[in-house]
Scaffold this active site. Structure first.
Site, PDB file in Angstrom:
ATOM      1  N   ASN A  39       0.865  -1.250   0.024  1.00 35.93           N
ATOM      2  CA  ASN A  39      -0.043  -0.041   0.033  1.00 35.93           C
ATOM      3  C   ASN A  39       0.818   1.316   0.030  1.00 35.93           C
ATOM      4  O   ASN A  39       0.554   2.460  -0.628  1.00 35.93           O
ATOM      5  CB  ASN A  39      -0.801  -0.082   1.204  1.00 35.93           C
ATOM      6  CG  ASN A  39      -0.443  -0.073   2.563  1.00 35.93           C
ATOM      7  OD1 ASN A  39       0.616  -0.769   2.664  1.00 35.93           O
ATOM      8  ND2 ASN A  39      -0.865   0.450   3.604  1.00 35.93           N
TER       9      ASN A  39
ATOM     10  N   GLY B 187       2.492  -5.818   7.374  1.00 34.01           N
ATOM     11  CA  GLY B 187       1.390  -6.418   6.429  1.00 34.01           C
ATOM     12  C   GLY B 187       0.294  -6.773   7.492  1.00 34.01           C
ATOM     13  O   GLY B 187      -0.025  -6.181   8.411  1.00 34.01           O
ATOM     14  N   SER B 188      -0.396  -7.692   6.948  1.00 34.68           N
ATOM     15  CA  SER B 188      -1.597  -8.357   7.553  1.00 34.68           C
ATOM     16  C   SER B 188      -1.448  -9.066   8.616  1.00 34.68           C
ATOM     17  O   SER B 188      -0.508  -9.980   9.121  1.00 34.68           O
ATOM     18  CB  SER B 188      -2.521  -9.099   6.503  1.00 34.68           C
ATOM     19  OG  SER B 188      -1.811 -10.240   6.203  1.00 34.68           O
TER      20      SER B 188
ATOM     21  N   GLU C 156       4.468  -5.201  12.325  1.00 37.00           N
ATOM     22  CA  GLU C 156       3.654  -3.847  12.160  1.00 37.00           C
ATOM     23  C   GLU C 156       2.375  -4.261  11.293  1.00 37.00           C
ATOM     24  O   GLU C 156       2.254  -4.554  10.131  1.00 37.00           O
ATOM     25  CB  GLU C 156       4.248  -2.783  11.058  1.00 37.00           C
ATOM     26  CG  GLU C 156       5.759  -2.170  11.980  1.00 37.00           C
ATOM     27  CD  GLU C 156       5.409  -1.486  13.061  1.00 37.00           C
ATOM     28  OE1 GLU C 156       4.449  -0.853  13.153  1.00 37.00           O
ATOM     29  OE2 GLU C 156       6.035  -1.158  13.855  1.00 37.00           O
TER      30      GLU C 156
ATOM     31  N   CYS D 150      -2.894   1.870   6.516  1.00 38.74           N
ATOM     32  CA  CYS D 150      -3.177   1.090   7.543  1.00 38.74           C
ATOM     33  C   CYS D 150      -3.621   1.876   8.807  1.00 38.74           C
ATOM     34  O   CYS D 150      -4.271   1.242   9.589  1.00 38.74           O
ATOM     35  CB  CYS D 150      -1.719   0.289   8.061  1.00 38.74           C
ATOM     36  SG  CYS D 150      -0.435   1.541   8.353  1.00 38.74           S
TER      37      CYS D 150
ATOM     38  N   GLU E 294     -10.939  -5.843   8.561  1.00 41.43           N
ATOM     39  CA  GLU E 294     -10.179  -4.119   8.122  1.00 41.43           C
ATOM     40  C   GLU E 294     -10.703  -3.816   6.989  1.00 41.43           C
ATOM     41  O   GLU E 294     -10.694  -4.781   5.979  1.00 41.43           O
ATOM     42  CB  GLU E 294      -8.701  -4.323   8.594  1.00 41.43           C
ATOM     43  CG  GLU E 294      -8.139  -3.138   8.016  1.00 41.43           C
ATOM     44  CD  GLU E 294      -6.813  -3.297   8.116  1.00 41.43           C
ATOM     45  OE1 GLU E 294      -5.952  -4.464   8.272  1.00 41.43           O
ATOM     46  OE2 GLU E 294      -5.779  -2.409   7.734  1.00 41.43           O
TER      47      GLU E 294
END
Ligand code: NAD
Length: 457
Positions: free
Chosen positions: A114, A189-190, A211, A245, A335
């Protein structure tokens, strides 16, 4: 793909001590800066191709952030590296104490798509400043930026210092992590993949920074400045087409100001992105069809009060506001990571808190209020990675603040000196002179209890 031999080459280079001196680290940070600036326009083209970001947006959220982080590292490196003098307790006097900051070895940094540049290169700066050798693994889903980053790195660094590895994360990363012991793994990431990374790291007791993502709530209290709130929320929710995020995931709005806020948001969205956001210079696109299908699936989860238009071919989803959303709807479970803003009214704090508690420890919590009392109550009531008051998302751009999640939104932090610390080991060193060696410290101990109680208290 990285074969083990190439990882071992990095380890050998690290073991040689070549990356440890101040002059080496400083020189390499300068090389990185020069290479980034050299490819500045390639990066703009690539970020436009991957995410339709304008050069202005790219500078604020990607390139400029990296340059600012590099400048901070170059300015403070000597200070960060300096051994820290520490006090010594009575028991150990007259010893002296200090803390050395040691690099961790060969570290792995894994990035998402992203903010494909900033989220891979900012941690790299901390890892370089701390004197490590580094393996970089970008996301495979931002291919244009991936290609430019490869050039930026390979133009100036040897493969035994910084190794750039492309490919499918689900294949490439286990291959490396299951066969080589990294000094640290830094993953963005996820949450789902974060758990996989954590498990692999546990097998070799490799420390990690995770993160991750999640649902970041945004509260608008009855006493908020609605005009300002609408601008700041619209800006951060719809920037990068919501694929951020730290974007406000959903709004909890005091029922008394709900209509006023919706009106202000609609006006703001129109001003920012015109009547045709599809053609707006200021509005991005969804990264790929998979994400497009996932996000458009949420459009039926409530009443659309603004937006809702889509174009699959252009991977366009209009900035959209939805109301009448049930807390069991998928849009309130996952999310969102897209330009869809659910608005949920509340009348009591308990009501709002019950919605937030379904997803504990968000990456961020945002509060819009003019009351210090409410601000403090919310900060206390909801544990979160970070927060803004009367703002959203911008805390991430201040390198004086640690950035990171907690619980399901991650562990550890970075930015500025916090990145340096993340990629360093704090080694305690105590040095004891030989001229003072009192018998009291040695057996026989009988009869010394009173004295020990005086010394250790
Ligand atoms: P992702 O987890 O799908 O991918 C991130 C990286 O992991 C990629 O490099 C990918 O190649 C790799 N990967 C994918 N599957 C893997 C597997 N099975 N094993 C090992 N590695 C694997 O995440 P994404 O879709 O790129 O990013 C979106 C998510 O990231 C969102 O949840 C978002 O909130 C979060 N995010 C968090 C931050 C933050 O700073 N906390 C920043 C950006 C994005």
């Amino acid at each position: 793909m990285a074969d083990i031999t190439s990882l071992e080459k990095l380890q050998r280079y690290f073991n040689s001590g070549a990356t440890q001196s101040y002059s080496f680290r400083r020189e390499q940070l300068k090389n990185l800066k020069a290479s980034v600036l050299n490819h500045e326009h390639d990066l703009y083209d690539a970020l436009y191709s991957d995410l339709k970001k304008s050069p202005e947006e790219s500078w604020v959220t990607e390139t400029g952030m990296v340059i600012a982080e590099l400048n901070a590292a170059l300015k403070n490196l000597r200070n960060w590296m300096a051994p820290e003098q520490a006090g010594t307790n009575l028991l150990n006097l007259p010893s002296g104490s200090k803390i050395l900051k040691e690099p961790l070895g060969v570290v792995l940094i894994v990035g998402p798509w992203n903010y494909p540049f900033q989220l891979l290169i900012n941690p790299l700066i901390g890892a370089m400043a701390a004197g490590n050798c580094i393996v970089l693994k970008p996301s495979e889903f931002a291919p244009a930026t991936d290609a430019v980053m490869k050039k930026i790195i390979e133009d100036v660094f040897s493969k035994e210092y910084i190794l750039y590895i492309q490919g499918d994360g689900a294949t490439v990363i286990p291959e490396m992590m299951n066969n080589f012991t990294f000094g640290h793994v830094f993953y963005t990431g996820s949450t789902t993949v974060g758990k996989i990374i954590y498990k692999m790291a546990a097998e070799r007791l490799v420390p990690v920074t995770l993160e991750l993502g999640g649902k970041s709530p945004c509260i608008v209290e009855s006493d908020a400045n609605i005009k300002v709130a609408a601008r700041r929320i619209a800006m951060t929710k719809f920037s990068n087409a919501g694929q951020m995020c730290v974007a406000p995931d959903y709004l909890l709005v005091h029922a008394s100001v709900k209509d006023k806020l919706i009106t202000a948001l609609k006006e703001t969205i129109q001003k920012f992105f015109s009547d045709k956001p599809e053609e707006s210079y200021n509005y991005g696109k969804i990264i790929n069809e998979r994400q497009f299908n996932r996000i458009t699936g949420y459009l039926s989860n409530g009443t659309i009060v603004h937006g809702g238009r889509t174009n699959k071919e252009k991977l366009f989803i209009e900035p959209t506001i939805i109301t009448n959303v049930s807390s069991d709807a998928p849009v309130m479970k996952d999310e969102i990571f897209g330009p869809l803003l659910p608005i949920i009214p509340f009348t009591t704090t308990e009501e709002a808190k019950a919605v937030i508690d379904r997803h504990p420890n968000p990456l961020s919590l945002y509060i819009y209020t003019s009351s210090n009392k409410k601000e403090n109550e919310w900060l206390k009531a909801v544990p979160a990675g970070g927060s803004c008051v009367n703002n959203s998302s911008w805390h991430l751009t201040n390198h004086h603040l640690p950035f990171g999640g907690r619980g399901f939104s991650g562990m550890g932090c970075y930015h500025g000196k916090y990145s340096f610390e993340t990629f360093s080991h704090k080694r305690a060193v105590m040095k004891t002179p030989t001229w003072f060696d009192p018998d009291i410290k040695y057996p026989p101990f009988k009869g010394k209890l009173k004295l020990f109680k005086w010394v250790i208290r």
